[in-house]
Design a protein around this motif. Structure first.
Motif, PDB file in Angstrom:
ATOM      1  N   GLY A  10      69.276  48.433  31.370  1.00 12.11           N
ATOM      2  CA  GLY A  10      69.065  49.242  32.668  1.00 12.11           C
ATOM      3  C   GLY A  10      70.088  50.749  32.454  1.00 12.11           C
ATOM      4  N   PRO A  11      69.989  51.419  33.457  1.00 11.41           N
ATOM      5  CA  PRO A  11      71.108  52.038  33.170  1.00 11.41           C
ATOM      6  C   PRO A  11      72.175  52.020  32.489  1.00 11.41           C
ATOM      7  CG  PRO A  11      70.676  51.288  35.380  1.00 11.41           C
ATOM      8  CD  PRO A  11      70.500  51.050  34.870  1.00 11.41           C
ATOM      9  N   ASP A  12      72.767  50.923  33.058  1.00 10.59           N
ATOM     10  CA  ASP A  12      74.265  50.580  31.984  1.00 10.59           C
ATOM     11  C   ASP A  12      74.387  49.868  31.440  1.00 10.59           C
ATOM     12  OD1 ASP A  12      73.611  48.375  33.857  1.00 10.59           O
ATOM     13  OD2 ASP A  12      75.375  47.724  33.991  1.00 10.59           O
ATOM     14  N   ALA A  13      73.006  49.898  30.208  1.00 12.71           N
ATOM     15  CA  ALA A  13      73.323  49.356  29.329  1.00 12.71           C
ATOM     16  C   ALA A  13      73.012  49.800  28.053  1.00 12.71           C
ATOM     17  CB  ALA A  13      71.952  48.741  28.933  1.00 12.71           C
ATOM     18  N   ARG A  14      74.139  49.668  26.753  1.00 13.15           N
ATOM     19  CA  ARG A  14      74.316  50.021  25.921  1.00 13.15           C
ATOM     20  C   ARG A  14      73.004  49.846  24.881  1.00 13.15           C
ATOM     21  NH1 ARG A  14      80.342  49.048  24.647  1.00 13.15           N
ATOM     22  NH2 ARG A  14      81.320  47.665  26.111  1.00 13.15           N
ATOM     23  N   ASP A  15      73.253  51.306  24.206  1.00 11.30           N
ATOM     24  CA  ASP A  15      71.986  51.538  23.529  1.00 11.30           C
ATOM     25  C   ASP A  15      72.344  51.536  21.745  1.00 11.30           C
ATOM     26  OD1 ASP A  15      70.327  52.674  24.625  1.00 11.30           O
ATOM     27  OD2 ASP A  15      70.883  54.384  25.795  1.00 11.30           O
ATOM     28  N   ILE A  16      71.846  50.591  21.595  1.00 15.04           N
ATOM     29  CA  ILE A  16      72.060  50.049  19.740  1.00 15.04           C
ATOM     30  C   ILE A  16      71.042  50.968  18.928  1.00 15.04           C
ATOM     31  CG2 ILE A  16      72.640  48.566  18.287  1.00 15.04           C
ATOM     32  CD1 ILE A  16      74.214  48.564  19.947  1.00 15.04           C
ATOM     33  N   ASP A  79      75.170  53.822  22.084  1.00 15.35           N
ATOM     34  CA  ASP A  79      76.954  53.541  21.445  1.00 15.35           C
ATOM     35  C   ASP A  79      77.136  53.453  20.716  1.00 15.35           C
ATOM     36  OD1 ASP A  79      79.125  51.776  22.957  1.00 15.35           O
ATOM     37  OD2 ASP A  79      77.880  50.781  22.067  1.00 15.35           O
ATOM     38  N   THR A  80      76.325  53.282  20.044  1.00 13.00           N
ATOM     39  CA  THR A  80      76.505  52.589  18.332  1.00 13.00           C
ATOM     40  C   THR A  80      74.847  52.841  17.462  1.00 13.00           C
ATOM     41  OG1 THR A  80      77.614  49.866  19.034  1.00 13.00           O
ATOM     42  CG2 THR A  80      76.946  50.371  16.940  1.00 13.00           C
ATOM     43  N   VAL A  81      75.485  53.509  16.167  1.00  9.71           N
ATOM     44  CA  VAL A  81      74.653  53.740  15.743  1.00  9.71           C
ATOM     45  C   VAL A  81      74.880  52.705  14.316  1.00  9.71           C
ATOM     46  CG1 VAL A  81      73.714  55.576  13.826  1.00  9.71           C
ATOM     47  CG2 VAL A  81      74.721  56.672  16.313  1.00  9.71           C
ATOM     48  N   ILE A  82      73.832  52.017  14.090  1.00 10.77           N
ATOM     49  CA  ILE A  82      73.603  50.656  12.559  1.00 10.77           C
ATOM     50  C   ILE A  82      72.487  51.368  12.005  1.00 10.77           C
ATOM     51  CG2 ILE A  82      72.937  48.862  12.071  1.00 10.77           C
ATOM     52  CD1 ILE A  82      74.003  47.704  14.825  1.00 10.77           C
ATOM     53  N   VAL A  83      73.544  51.605  10.514  1.00  7.93           N
ATOM     54  CA  VAL A  83      72.139  52.224   9.031  1.00  7.93           C
ATOM     55  C   VAL A  83      72.757  51.413   8.245  1.00  7.93           C
ATOM     56  CG1 VAL A  83      72.161  53.945   7.808  1.00  7.93           C
ATOM     57  CG2 VAL A  83      73.393  54.561   9.415  1.00  7.93           C
ATOM     58  N   ALA A  84      70.885  50.409   8.010  1.00  5.96           N
ATOM     59  CA  ALA A  84      70.578  49.613   7.923  1.00  5.96           C
ATOM     60  C   ALA A  84      70.336  49.728   6.291  1.00  5.96           C
ATOM     61  CB  ALA A  84      69.081  49.239   8.221  1.00  5.96           C
ATOM     62  N   GLY A  85      70.564  48.984   5.067  1.00  3.07           N
ATOM     63  CA  GLY A  85      70.515  49.069   3.690  1.00  3.07           C
ATOM     64  C   GLY A  85      69.857  48.846   3.086  1.00  3.07           C
ATOM     65  N   GLY A  86      69.249  48.882   1.283  1.00  2.00           N
ATOM     66  CA  GLY A  86      68.072  49.132   1.253  1.00  2.00           C
ATOM     67  C   GLY A  86      68.375  49.143  -0.592  1.00  2.00           C
ATOM     68  N   GLY A 100      70.742  63.713   6.934  1.00  2.00           N
ATOM     69  CA  GLY A 100      70.799  64.657   8.366  1.00  2.00           C
ATOM     70  C   GLY A 100      71.216  63.676   9.651  1.00  2.00           C
ATOM     71  N   ALA A 101      70.324  62.610   8.957  1.00  2.00           N
ATOM     72  CA  ALA A 101      70.082  62.081  10.523  1.00  2.00           C
ATOM     73  C   ALA A 101      71.179  61.182  10.717  1.00  2.00           C
ATOM     74  CB  ALA A 101      68.584  61.112  10.174  1.00  2.00           C
ATOM     75  N   VAL A 102      71.880  60.534  10.132  1.00  2.00           N
ATOM     76  CA  VAL A 102      72.716  59.551  10.276  1.00  2.00           C
ATOM     77  C   VAL A 102      74.205  60.988  10.600  1.00  2.00           C
ATOM     78  CG1 VAL A 102      74.756  58.894   9.378  1.00  2.00           C
ATOM     79  CG2 VAL A 102      72.225  58.146   8.224  1.00  2.00           C
ATOM     80  N   ARG A 103      74.120  61.835  10.383  1.00  2.00           N
ATOM     81  CA  ARG A 103      75.303  62.491  10.497  1.00  2.00           C
ATOM     82  C   ARG A 103      74.991  63.032  12.243  1.00  2.00           C
ATOM     83  NH1 ARG A 103      75.418  66.791   5.792  1.00  2.00           N
ATOM     84  NH2 ARG A 103      77.301  65.962   4.724  1.00  2.00           N
ATOM     85  N   GLU A 104      73.620  63.801  12.850  1.00  2.00           N
ATOM     86  CA  GLU A 104      73.569  64.257  13.947  1.00  2.00           C
ATOM     87  C   GLU A 104      73.562  62.999  14.461  1.00  2.00           C
ATOM     88  OE1 GLU A 104      71.327  64.812  17.551  1.00  2.00           O
ATOM     89  OE2 GLU A 104      71.011  63.156  15.974  1.00  2.00           O
ATOM     90  N   LEU A 105      73.116  61.310  14.450  1.00  2.00           N
ATOM     91  CA  LEU A 105      73.631  60.579  15.568  1.00  2.00           C
ATOM     92  C   LEU A 105      75.099  60.240  15.246  1.00  2.00           C
ATOM     93  CD1 LEU A 105      70.483  57.907  14.831  1.00  2.00           C
ATOM     94  CD2 LEU A 105      71.295  58.883  16.634  1.00  2.00           C
ATOM     95  N   ARG A 111      80.353  54.295  17.854  1.00  2.00           N
ATOM     96  CA  ARG A 111      81.098  54.079  16.957  1.00  2.00           C
ATOM     97  C   ARG A 111      79.339  53.925  15.955  1.00  2.00           C
ATOM     98  NH1 ARG A 111      81.513  47.981  19.493  1.00  2.00           N
ATOM     99  NH2 ARG A 111      79.542  47.542  19.700  1.00  2.00           N
ATOM    100  N   VAL A 112      79.305  53.818  14.402  1.00  2.00           N
ATOM    101  CA  VAL A 112      78.937  54.115  13.313  1.00  2.00           C
ATOM    102  C   VAL A 112      79.187  52.568  12.318  1.00  2.00           C
ATOM    103  CG1 VAL A 112      77.871  55.365  11.626  1.00  2.00           C
ATOM    104  CG2 VAL A 112      79.240  56.599  13.829  1.00  2.00           C
ATOM    105  N   VAL A 113      77.727  51.787  12.336  1.00  2.00           N
ATOM    106  CA  VAL A 113      78.336  50.747  11.805  1.00  2.00           C
ATOM    107  C   VAL A 113      77.355  51.138  10.402  1.00  2.00           C
ATOM    108  CG1 VAL A 113      76.941  48.528  11.555  1.00  2.00           C
ATOM    109  CG2 VAL A 113      78.225  49.747  13.768  1.00  2.00           C
TER     110      VAL A 113
END
Length: 336
Positions: A10-16, A79-86, A100-105, A111-113
Motif C-alpha cells: 500500500g502507500p505505506d509499504a516498504r519498497d524492497i 527503502d532497501t536495495v538488495i544486490v544479489a550475488g553470482g 552504475g545501477a547499484v550507485r544510483e539506487l 539501506r543497502v544490502v
C-alpha cells in the motif's frame, strides 16, 4: 513497481528492490524475497520489485529467465536495495552498467544490502570503502586482496556497518533477511516467519563451519615441507615447536621464521588447524567425539571442544549432528 511478485502493500509499504543481472544466483534472489513475502502474509507491509541494469529480463544461474520491472532509474525511491550475488561477480570485473545501477539506487535508499558475491558489486561502487563486510567464504580472500579499503570479516554470516549490510553465501542471505525483518518489525513477527520457513531465528556459529578444509601449497623450503607433510600425515604425534624443529635439525626460532615467511602462521597455529581439519573430516564420517579427539591429536575431548567453539562457534557434537553422514542407520566407515 510491481507488487504481484511479493505482496501488494500500500502507500505505506516498504519498497524492497532486488538488483539482478545475467548469471545471478537464483537462491540469492528468491531466498530473501521469500522471507519478505512471508512477512507480508504475517502483517508486515513490503512491496518487492526487481530491476536489471538494462531493464531487460536476465538469465539466472539455473537457466531460468527472470523478468524484471525495469531498469534501476525507473524504480521509485526504495527503502532497501538488495544486490544479489553470482559467480560472475568474483570471476571478472563487475560490469560498469551494474556498478552504475547499484550507485544510483544506493543514493536513493535507506539501506543497502548484498547477498553472497553481491558484495563485489557494492565494493566496485565504492560503497564498502572503510567499512566492515563479508562475502562467501570461498571469495573472502579475493575481496580482501582486490579491495584493500574493505575490512573483510571472512567468518561472519552477515555484517552491518552504518546502514550497509553484507552476507555470506546463498542461504546466509535468508539469515540476513530475517535480521532486517527484525530491525523493521521486532522479534515476534520475525519468529513467526522463521518458524513458518523452518529456519533458525539466529543460526549458531559462523561460516567457518561450512568452509572447506585447509588447502595448502607445498612449502618451497625442503625442511618445512617435511614438517608440513608429517603434521598432515600424523596429527596425533607430538608437534610442539621444539619437537618439530628437532625432527628437521633446525632451531625452534628458525622453524618459527620459516612458518611466518612461507605459511603466514605459527607452528602452533598451523598444527591446530590441521588437527581441526582432521577432526572435522572424522566427525562428518560419523566417528565418536572421544575417538576423534585422540586420532586428531587434541589429547582430550575437552581440548577439542574448546578449539571447535573458539574456531567454529559450535561443539564437536553439534558439528557432527549438522554435517555428519546422511546414510541414515549406516555404520561409520572404519579406517585402519
Amino acid at each position: 513497481m510491481s507488487g504481484g511478485r511479493g505482496g501488494h502493500g500500500g502507500p505505506d509499504a516498504r519498497d524492497i528492490v532486488f538488483v539482478v543481472f545475467d548469471g545471478v544466483k537464483m537462491l540469492d534472489v528468491t531466498g530473501p524475497a521469500e522471507v519478505f513475502a512471508d512477512a507480508h502474509r504475517f502483517g508486515a507491509r513490503y512491496r518487492l520489485g526487481y530491476v536489471s541494469p538494462t531493464g531487460m529480463p536476465v538469465r539466472t544461474s539455473v537457466g531460468l529467465r527472470l523478468p524484471v520491472d525495469g531498469a534501476a532509474e525507473s524504480a521509485p525511491d526504495p527503502d532497501t536495495v538488495i544486490v544479489a550475488g553470482g559467480d560472475v561477480l568474483a570471476e571478472r570485473p563487475v560490469a560498469p552498467d551494474l556498478v552504475g545501477a547499484v550507485r544510483e539506487l544506493a543514493a536513493r535508499s535507506r539501506r543497502v544490502v548484498s547477498i553472497c558475491t553481491g558484495s563485489f558489486a557494492l565494493a566496485a561502487a565504492g560503497l564498502l570503502d572503510g567499512r566492515r563486510a563479508t562475502t562467501h567464504w570461498q571469495h573472502a580472500s579475493l575481496l580482501a586482496r582486490t579491495r584493500p579499503l574493505v575490512r573483510v570479516e571472512p567468518d561472519a554470516l552477515f555484517v552491518e556497518d552504518d546502514g550497509v549490510f553484507t552476507s555470506a553465501g546463498v542461504s546466509a542471505g535468508m539469515d540476513l533477511a530475517l535480521a532486517l525483518l527484525e530491525q523493521d518489525h521486532g522479534p515476534e513477527l520475525t519468529r513467526a516467519v522463521a518458524r513458518d520457513l523452518v529456519m533458525f531465528m539466529q543460526r549458531p556459529g559462523g561460516q567457518s563451519q561450512f568452509s572447506a578444509t585447509l588447502e595448502r601449497r607445498p612449502p618451497r623450503t625442503p625442511s618445512l615441507r617435511t614438517v608440513v607433510d608429517l603434521v598432515a600425515a600424523r596429527p596425533d604425534l607430538d608437534h610442539s615447536a621444539p619437537a618439530l624443529a628437532a625432527r628437521v635439525g633446525v632451531s625452534p626460532r628458525q622453524l618459527t621464521r620459516m612458518f611466518a615467511t612461507e605459511l603466514q602462521s605459527t607452528p602452533a597455529r598451523f598444527v591446530e588447524q590441521v588437527r581441526l581439519d582432521h577432526a572435522r573430516a572424522l566427525l562428518a564420517d560419523g566417528h565418536g567425539v572421544a575417538q576423534v579427539a585422540t586420532r586428531s591429536g587434541f589429547g582430550s575431548a575437552e581440548t577439542m571442544r574448546r578449539t571447535f567453539v573458539n574456531r567454529l562457534g559450535l561443539s564437536p557434537s553439534q558439528y557432527r549432528a549438522r554435517f555428519g553422514t546422511t546414510r541414515r542407520g549406516a555404520e561409520p566407515r572404519r579406517t585402519p
